[in-house]
Scaffold this motif. Structure first.
Motif, PDB file in Angstrom:
ATOM      1  N   GLU A 102       5.907   6.198  -3.871  1.00  0.00           N
ATOM      2  CA  GLU A 102       7.270   6.528  -4.292  1.00  0.00           C
ATOM      3  C   GLU A 102       7.304   6.882  -5.771  1.00  0.00           C
ATOM      4  OE1 GLU A 102      10.045   3.441  -3.383  1.00  0.00           O
ATOM      5  OE2 GLU A 102       9.887   3.766  -1.233  1.00  0.00           O
ATOM      6  N   GLY A 103       8.248   7.733  -6.124  1.00  0.00           N
ATOM      7  CA  GLY A 103       8.470   8.054  -7.524  1.00  0.00           C
ATOM      8  C   GLY A 103       7.613   9.178  -8.068  1.00  0.00           C
ATOM      9  N   CYS A 132      -0.134   8.801  -8.229  1.00  0.00           N
ATOM     10  CA  CYS A 132       0.434  10.108  -7.885  1.00  0.00           C
ATOM     11  C   CYS A 132      -0.590  11.231  -8.009  1.00  0.00           C
ATOM     12  CB  CYS A 132       1.631  10.426  -8.787  1.00  0.00           C
ATOM     13  SG  CYS A 132       3.035   9.322  -8.524  1.00  0.00           S
ATOM     14  N   GLU A 160       2.087   6.856   1.193  1.00  0.00           N
ATOM     15  CA  GLU A 160       2.975   7.676   0.367  1.00  0.00           C
ATOM     16  C   GLU A 160       3.408   6.849  -0.833  1.00  0.00           C
ATOM     17  OE1 GLU A 160       4.539  11.147  -0.644  1.00  0.00           O
ATOM     18  OE2 GLU A 160       3.514  10.873   1.257  1.00  0.00           O
ATOM     19  N   THR A 200       6.438  -3.082   0.471  1.00  0.00           N
ATOM     20  CA  THR A 200       6.733  -2.720  -0.908  1.00  0.00           C
ATOM     21  C   THR A 200       5.991  -3.694  -1.803  1.00  0.00           C
ATOM     22  OG1 THR A 200       8.916  -1.941  -0.244  1.00  0.00           O
ATOM     23  CG2 THR A 200       8.569  -2.351  -2.593  1.00  0.00           C
TER      24      THR A 200
END
Length: 187
Positions: free
Chosen positions: A99-100, A70, A97, A54
């Motif tokens: 997140e969010g 994204c 991937e 993270t």
């Protein structure tokens, strides 16, 4: 972490599990093209089946992105190379991937110019995107992953036209999604 006289800060990953803590120290390099890479040259001989990284967010993050992750065309991959103590090598592109990110189809913008409609559409995954509407040509586009796609369709005949355009997304996995918008052609 930054040590004196180093060109770029080091990236230290702390792996913890089963009562063991391992500090992986990576040397960071930023190319002239702005691509950041970290090399972990010395990895302790300890079994690691998986780990999750993270990254911190915000303006002071060492690995901050300079774009919306994204909407990166084709999704994100990280070139990965492992060399074992016995010399065996594994090279792959590891899918990342983010997140969010939205998991729904969305129309970002629509623009009518003459007899041409240009749509910007955010698709949440790989699959097929179809754009159609009464009085319009239809088009289908294959999408490789989460990204923003620009699609153009044309009015079949000249003249004024008020119609509804429908954007349908059929993902490789999951359920079909559709969005519609009303639009007007003035010529």
């Amino acid at each position: 972490m930054s040590h004196g006289n180093e060109a770029f800060p080091q990236l230290i990953l702390v792996l913890q599990g089963y009562g063991i803590t391992i500090d992986l120290v990576g040397d960071t390099f930023i190319s002239k093209a702005g691509i950041t890479s970290s090399t972990f040259a010395h990895v302790p001989d300890a079994p690691v089946s998986s780990f999750e990284l993270t990254l911190p967010e915000g303006p002071y993050s060492a690995l901050a992105a300079n774009t919306n992750l994204c909407t990166v065309k084709g999704g994100l991959t990280m070139p990965t190379e492992f060399v074992a103590q016995n010399g065996a090598e594994l090279k792959q592109d590891t899918k990342i991937e983010v997140e969010g990110c939205s998991n729904t189809l969305s129309l970002i913008s629509k623009k009518v110019k003459g007899k041409t409609l240009t749509l910007r559409v955010a698709v949440p995954a790989g699959g097929k995107l179809r754009v159609s509407g009464k009085g319009l040509s239809s088009t289908t586009k294959t999408v490789g992953g989460r990204e923003t796609v620009t699609v153009t369709v044309h009015q079949k005949k000249g003249g004024k036209l008020s119609t509804k355009v429908t954007v349908t997304f059929i993902p490789s996995k999951g359920h079909k999604q559709s969005k519609s918008a009303k639009l007007h052609f003035s010529r």
